[in-house]
Design an enzyme around this catalytic site. Structure first.
Site, short mmCIF file in Angstrom:
data_model
loop_
_atom_site.label_atom_id
_atom_site.label_comp_id
_atom_site.label_asym_id
_atom_site.label_seq_id
_atom_site.Cartn_x
_atom_site.Cartn_y
_atom_site.Cartn_z
N PHE A 3 -25.08 7.49 -46.09
CA PHE A 3 -25.96 8.31 -46.93
C PHE A 3 -27.45 8.06 -46.69
O PHE A 3 -28.27 8.43 -47.51
CB PHE A 3 -25.63 8.13 -48.42
N ILE A 42 -19.64 8.47 -40.49
CA ILE A 42 -19.92 7.83 -41.78
C ILE A 42 -19.10 8.45 -42.91
O ILE A 42 -19.40 8.25 -44.08
CB ILE A 42 -21.43 7.89 -42.11
N GLY A 43 -18.06 9.18 -42.54
CA GLY A 43 -17.19 9.77 -43.54
C GLY A 43 -17.09 11.27 -43.46
O GLY A 43 -16.34 11.90 -44.22
N ALA A 97 -22.73 16.85 -36.45
CA ALA A 97 -21.79 17.90 -36.08
C ALA A 97 -22.42 18.88 -35.10
O ALA A 97 -21.83 19.24 -34.08
CB ALA A 97 -21.29 18.64 -37.32
N ILE A 135 -17.93 26.70 -39.50
CA ILE A 135 -17.19 25.63 -40.15
C ILE A 135 -16.15 25.07 -39.16
O ILE A 135 -15.27 25.80 -38.69
CB ILE A 135 -16.50 26.13 -41.43
N GLN A 144 -17.09 17.62 -47.89
CA GLN A 144 -18.51 17.31 -47.75
C GLN A 144 -19.35 18.02 -48.82
O GLN A 144 -20.24 17.41 -49.43
CB GLN A 144 -19.01 17.73 -46.37
N LYS A 175 -24.17 24.27 -38.44
CA LYS A 175 -25.25 23.75 -39.28
C LYS A 175 -24.66 22.60 -40.11
O LYS A 175 -23.63 22.76 -40.74
CB LYS A 175 -25.80 24.83 -40.21
N GLU A 194 -25.62 17.27 -46.40
CA GLU A 194 -26.69 17.10 -47.38
C GLU A 194 -27.01 18.33 -48.22
O GLU A 194 -27.51 18.20 -49.34
CB GLU A 194 -27.95 16.61 -46.65
#
Length: 698
Positions: free
Chosen positions: A239, A465-466, A509, A588, A597, A661, A665
């Protein structure tokens, strides 16, 4: 060609994580390991005069206690690797710069012995005057340019004549908003294992960016980068806080070098507060005005955020106002103030999350002032091109987000006047806000290998990181090569693999998927030229970087957040009963993981709005909320309905070759504002300082 992208495959690393098979950085089986436990300062500022470690060193199993008076001097110094990294404190001098700063490390043959030994260390220091109050240093606030993944942006930006437009406006809102300091609390604390072999260093580190760690350690120990190997296979949450190599990383390597044995250090939960960053405190002033038709004629967003005395980190909270709404007169300003605290750092959607709270609250206030529905007001001021730069958006679909989000939420049933809806004795309110985040993309590389048995191995030095990187990159490779998903393995997290950016800024990504596509296309060309299945492995490398064409466009993800809250009129307690978010975030890669997410970001919005606050004792200069009993984050009881939806869009090949994209966040942006706006709709009270606690409503 197989059709693998978008399918909701379960997370490939999921089983390993829930069964304990996943090996995290602290857990790598290395022979001869020593355990380090840091001793941290109780003072906020001072000079160390002595360290008494005699009792600690007499404890059974204790190997050494390293202090500023006996630790080896780093041959390359402790300066940051680049302007985006942090200045660290690694036992090189007697300065105490903030509370919880590492001032010694106890090394023993077991963790328990090291922990007990650290408790026996006595540090004497001369205290010096300090302040952790923003108000004390506002007089010395200074402008600071903003470093982003796309390059540097100026601290201030002006378009038009804001002052005149504000003076002549029919309606305006001028208000100040505040966000508190916040602290990351990933399940896995920061942890590092350092192993030397001659002049070669291997680090197993809980990091978001292995190449940045390599660069920093190579600099500190005056080594060629090729002599430092960093491995990170699993991260238990990042994060932003694990985006830099903090003090403990260098101290672990220093101790291992000095003692000639592998050393590992994991931070305790209280040590996570102060010296590994956090979201800085901000004060933001918004001045917004409309004409008689409800169109924005002026928008000014001024923000001040906190940093340390010895390093610069800016929370670019006003950036969001440069791109969100059509307006002829826009002014944004960023200022920093220095305090005697540890340096803040990136925290999920740095800038956009805190800035969207202020902007979207002010927009809601203005809509209420002129009596127009908040969605209608936003549509009236919809930006077809970037308001500051005049560039067209590569893709947007924000209108569709408003439409589908409102439909799913049931926005048409909303009562505009506050305090009109009751449910089981609770005041009920609804609110909404716009979400936005830059569509970041940077240089990346990957390697693809076809084996004689038809299986494929793809590698890139990214970090998961997840977000599901192991899974989605295998999907991208399978589709590009036209092979079944089950035949593809994706591996990451090693600096001996092709270089990739750190996992932050929603960049992985887009960048790594584009590199994987490039590598797999190159491999496919080789295989097509061969005309038959290879009898030995065939490899190809793919490298990508932003094109000049990309600079001609404004590049963002957009969304719309909707919140419903219940407020107890007697106790002032707020509960978020529903969150709906509609997001237009490009292509996606995996529907299941994308939903996860978005949900994660929205839950963070609940925490930001109602819970999170790193509270400083102003007399002692230390954070008092130093564990999960006092620093509140949303628990299961706080999360009722969180409903993200994503808007189907055509592939945007301008934003990056993969049309992706990042979505890690955007889910938090606008969420806190939507909740705050819902609280106003429920109670008639406008809370402009987060978190929204009962004392602010009673």
């Amino acid at each position: 060609m197989s059709d693998e992208i978008g399918k909701p495959y379960p997370r490939r690393d999921g089983r390993a994580k829930v069964t304990g098979e996943a090996v995290y950085s602290y857990e790598w089986p290395v022979p001869g390991i020593l355990y380090g436990v840091l001793v941290t300062s109780n003072l906020a500022k001072g000079r160390i005069t002595a360290v008494d470690s005699a009792d600690a060193e007499r404890e059974p199993g204790v190997i050494a206690v390293l202090t500023p008076f006996n630790a080896m001097k780093l041959p390359g110094g402790a300066k940051p690797a680049d302007t985006g990294d942090r200045v660290v404190q690694v036992l090189q001098d007697d300065q105490i710069l903030y509370s919880n700063q590492p001032v010694a490390v106890a090394i023993a043959d077991t963790f328990e012995r090291a922990l007990h030994s650290a408790a026996q260390v006595r540090v004497s220091a001369q205290p010096l005057p300090f302040t952790v109050r923003m108000a004390d240093e506002l007089h010395a606030a200074f402008p600071h340019d903003i470093r982003t993944s796309a390059g540097s942006q100026p601290a201030d930006q002006l378009r038009g004549d804001v002052e005149t437009a504000l003076r002549r406006a029919e309606h305006k809102v001028e208000a100040e908003y505040e966000t508190p300091p916040e602290t990351h609390n990933p399940l896995e604390p920061h942890a590092t294992l350092a192993v030397w072999s001659g002049d070669r260093l291997t680090l197993y580190d809980a990091t978001q960016g292995i190449f940045g760690v390599r660069k920093k350690l190579a600099l500190a120990f005056a080594l060629p980068p090729g002599n430092v190997r960093v491995i990170t296979k699993y991260v238990g949450g990042g994060f932003g806080c694990k985006g830099s190599a903090w003090s403990h990383v260098v101290i672990a390597a220093l101790a291992a070098r000095q003692l000639g044995r592998p050393v590992k250090i994991a931070l305790t939960r209280p040590q996570m507060f102060g010296f590994v960053g956090g979201r800085p405190q901000t004060r933001q002033k918004i001045s917004a005005a409309v004409d008689k038709d409800g169109r924005l004629v002026a928008l000014r967003h001024e923000t001040v955020s906190t940093t340390s005395r010895f390093d610069d980190f800016i929370e670019p909270a006003a950036l969001v106002s440069r791109h969100q709404y059509q307006c002829e007169n826009i002014e944004t300003k960023h200022r920093l103030v220095r305090l005697d605290i540890g340096t803040p750092t990136y925290m999920r959607a740095p800038g956009e999350s805190s800035g969207s709270f202020a902007l979207e609250s002010a927009i809601d206030e203005l809509a209420h002032e002129i009596g127009i529905d908040p969605i209608d007001f936003r549509l009236k001021n919809y930006a077809e091109t970037d308001p500051i730069e005049g560039k067209p958006f590569s893709s947007k679909s924000l209108r569709r987000c408003y439409e589908l989000g409102a439909e799913r939420f049931g926005w048409q049933k909303r009562t505009r006047r506050p305090e009109l809806v009751l449910r089981a004795g609770k005041l009920v309110g609804t609110g909404m806000a716009t979400a936005a985040y830059p569509a970041n993309y940077t240089k990346a590389s990957a390697r693809a290998r076809m084996n004689p048995d038809g299986t494929v191995l793809v590698q890139s030095g990214a970090v998961d990181i997840g977000g599901g990187t192991y899974t989605v990159m295998a999907q991208v490779a399978a589709e590009t090569l036209g092979v079944p998903y089950e035949k593809v393995k994706f591996d990451l997290g090693d600096t001996e693999m092709p270089e990739a950016p750190r996992s932050g800024g929603s960049i992985t990504a887009a960048s790594v998927a584009s590199a994987v596509e490039a590598a797999c296309r190159a491999l496919r060309q080789k295989l097509d030229a061969m005309g038959e299945r290879p009898r030995k492995p065939v490899e190809a490398l793919g490298e990508v970087a932003p094109s000049e064409e990309r600079k001609k466009y404004a590049l963002h993800s957009f969304g719309a957040q909707f919140a419903e809250v219940e407020v107890d009129p007697d106790l002032g307690m707020v509960r978020v009963t529903r969150l709906v978010g509609a997001f237009a975030a490009g292509r996606i890669l995996n529907a299941r993981l994308a939903r996860s997410q978005f949900m994660g970001g929205m839950v963070w919005g609940i925490g930001m709005a109602l819970h999170e606050h790193s509270v400083y004792d102003e007399k002692l200069g230390r954070i008092m909320t130093r564990d999960l009993a006092d620093y509140h984050v949303p628990s299961h009881k706080d999360v009722v309905i969180v409903d993200p939806i994503f808007i189907p869009v055509e592939k945007d090949e301008i934003v990056d070759p993969a049309g992706v994209k990042g979505i890690g966040e955007i889910g938090i942006t606008g969420a806190a504002a939507a909740i705050a706006n819902a609280v106003f709709n429920a109670t008639g009270k406008r809370v402009r300082a987060l978190p929204i606690t009962p004392d602010k409503l009673l």
